[in-house]
Design a protein around this motif. Structure first.
Motif, mmCIF file in Angstrom:
data_model
loop_
_atom_site.group_PDB
_atom_site.id
_atom_site.type_symbol
_atom_site.label_atom_id
_atom_site.label_comp_id
_atom_site.label_asym_id
_atom_site.label_seq_id
_atom_site.Cartn_x
_atom_site.Cartn_y
_atom_site.Cartn_z
ATOM 1 N N MET A 350 0.891 -1.238 0.149
ATOM 2 C CA MET A 350 -0.154 -0.017 0.209
ATOM 3 C C MET A 350 0.876 1.289 0.083
ATOM 4 S SD MET A 350 -2.775 1.495 2.623
ATOM 5 C CE MET A 350 -3.402 3.029 2.537
ATOM 6 N N VAL A 395 -1.496 -5.292 -1.994
ATOM 7 C CA VAL A 395 -2.625 -4.820 -2.210
ATOM 8 C C VAL A 395 -3.471 -5.749 -2.793
ATOM 9 C CG1 VAL A 395 -2.156 -2.135 -2.374
ATOM 10 C CG2 VAL A 395 -2.185 -3.769 -4.182
ATOM 11 N N GLN A 403 -9.273 -1.772 -2.107
ATOM 12 C CA GLN A 403 -8.390 -1.479 -3.284
ATOM 13 C C GLN A 403 -8.599 0.036 -3.955
ATOM 14 O OE1 GLN A 403 -8.655 -4.558 -6.100
ATOM 15 N NE2 GLN A 403 -6.993 -5.784 -4.930
ATOM 16 N N ILE A 406 -7.507 2.789 -1.639
ATOM 17 C CA ILE A 406 -6.066 2.972 -1.822
ATOM 18 C C ILE A 406 -5.818 3.976 -3.084
ATOM 19 C CG2 ILE A 406 -3.861 1.951 -2.273
ATOM 20 C CD1 ILE A 406 -4.850 -0.504 -0.542
#
Length: 504
Positions: A350, A395, A403, A406
């Motif tokens: 991440m 991820v 996801q 992010i």
């Protein structure tokens, strides 16, 4: 009516995680049964047990009146169970017929593949779905909607009696989705039991007969769709009442500065003449049918697609065409519709994903400052409420909703003026949608101009202060205030500027 599939008291655990805890589920012949729940609720585990990919730790599976236990997915397929995954399982270089019969090709008396029979039976299966495709056409030349019909044809030639579809409209919408629904209803009328998984509740309302909701691996309830209002579906899935999915709108005033101005944009082959303005603190929707050029417009603005004509101004300054670095430097962020193929660095953490457009801010003497990356990601975990073990975690195993958060975290850090969101909630559960809507409004409140592209009309209308509608690559109208309705958007999208005046 007896059930085609019935699961009783199903338990399934993985190391450290109890995925299913005493779940009951059933689907009858001639029924479209919705399986609902947030990501992580246990839907995938349940369907993999039905399809033979997982074995239950405890519980009973009854299929067509007999207790069964599949040792492999192949056993389940031979019994008449077919699964159509969100990411279609087709070989693009093979023909339609070859994909339909892959591994089960008809043979002649010399045990050679009978290609004529294969083509004939493929054509019959597709025509039975009301779909006319050339069996010799390679799959890579087909649209996503046509590829879905190939997957369903695969199930039909194997005489599937139970069909499971996982997010079948994630990559299609509008007319293509409605055509899919027509064919699914026809299969239901032929006695096929259909399990339908989707986060789009408006689809559940118009398509499905019953629904079952899972949460945290447990059964919440099963009931007829006709007796379950959408608000109740949401409350069952997220475990709390939800008065309103969308945050209140706080539209930018007409005096707010223009942060993005697009004039006469042309980008071959889809975008011919698009113009609009986006103000600071505003959420502007880009509406239109599939193929109208919305995604292509976003790429042309961001520089990831060529721009042949027109101008783009960011905060009053001209933006050169075809230059992504210049767009980022000017303060534009772009969350693409394909988060795995174009958005995330799937093999990285991440922290690496969040810092990707801003490596200069996280570098010292030409080397990446890993500690700075980690601190930035930790801040975004708290801000976006990302369910992840930590900043350095990968991820690739996260849910679609996490996801997407992010990507939002990445571009919200990078953008200073404009954030482009293309299908921001595609394939994410209702709880994650609510979180994403909250973030969008917070960004707008901070003065960012947000451009939203969505094929879900309720989402577009619920989020946007104004909507600019595209038709065949041209901007054909603008709607604002109370005039932003589904009917108004569709009228402009289908009729263009000849439609009655609808804008506020």
């Amino acid at each position: 009516m007896d059930a085609m599939i019935e699961l009783r008291g199903i338990h399934k655990a993985f190391p450290g995680v109890k995925s299913l805890d005493g779940v009951d589920f059933s689907a009858a012949p001639g029924e479209i049964h919705a399986l609902l729940g947030e990501n992580g609720a246990g839907k995938s585990t349940l369907t993999k047990i039905i399809a033979g990919a997982y074995q239950p730790d405890a519980g009973t599976i009854v299929f067509d009146g007999a207790v069964r236990r599949w040792a492999t997915p192949a056993e389940a397929r031979r019994a008449g169970i077919a699964v159509i995954h969100q990411e279609l399982q087709l070989f693009p270089e093979l023909t339609v017929a070859q994909n339909v019969f892959l591994g089960d090709e008809p043979r002649n008396r010399w045990r050679l593949i009978d290609y004529a029979a294969m083509r004939r039976r493929t054509r019959e299966a597709l025509q039975g779905l009301g779909h006319d495709l050339d069996p010799d056409r390679p799959v890579h030349a087909l649209s996503v909607a046509d590829r879905q019909m190939v997957e369903i044809a695969k199930a039909l030639v194997r005489e599937a009696r139970l069909l499971i579809l996982d997010e079948p409209t994630a990559a299609i919408s509008g007319r293509e989705a409605e055509r899919l629904f027509v064919r699914l209803r026809a299969l239901r009328d032929r006695g096929v039991a259909i399990v339908y998984i989707s986060h789009r509740l408006e689809e559940i309302e118009v398509l499905c007969d019953r629904l079952t909701v899972l949460k945290d691996g447990r059964l919440v309830g099963a009931r007829p769709v006709a007796d379950t209002p959408r608000a109740q579906m949401v409350a069952m899935m997220i475990g709390r009442p939800l008065a309103d999915i969308y945050p209140p709108k706080t539209a930018a005033t007409a005096s707010a500065p223009v942060v993005l101005s697009v004039r006469g944009l042309r980008s071959a082959p889809r975008v011919h003449d698009v113009s609009f303005e986006l103000r600071a603190g505003e959420v502007l929707g880009l509406g239109g049918l599939v193929g109208a050029g919305r995604t292509e417009t976003a790429h042309a603005i961001f520089g990831s697609a060529p721009r042949q004509e027109g101008s783009v101004f960011v905060d009053g300054r001209p933006l050169p065409p075809g230059d992504v670095r210049a767009a980022i430097a000017a303060g534009i962020g772009h969350v693409t519709e394909d988060r795995k193929g174009e958005g995330l660095l799937m093999r990285h953490s991440m922290a690496a994903n969040v810092s990707a457009p801003l490596l200069g801010r996280h570098a010292r003497a030409g080397f990446i400052d890993v500690a700075a990356e980690r601190d930035a990601a930790a801040e975004e975990i708290r801000r976006f409420r990302v369910a992840i073990p930590g900043p350095m975690a990968g991820v690739h195993k996260l849910s679609g909703g996490n996801q997407q958060k992010i990507l939002l975290a990445r571009w919200s850090r990078a953008c200073r003026h404009v954030l482009i969101l293309d299908e921001p909630t595609r394939g994410v559960d209702i709880g994650a949608k609510v979180e994403i809507y909250r973030v969008v409004r917070e960004l707008a409140a901070a003065g960012i101009g947000v451009l939203v592209i969505s094929s879900e009309l309720p989402e577009l209308i619920g989020l946007a202060d104004r909507v600019v509608v595209l038709r065949e690559g041209r901007s054909v109208g603008e709607l604002g205030g109370a005039a932003v309705t589904e009917e108004a958007v569709m009228t402009l999208a289908t009729m263009g500027p000849s439609a009655p005046a609808l804008a506020a």
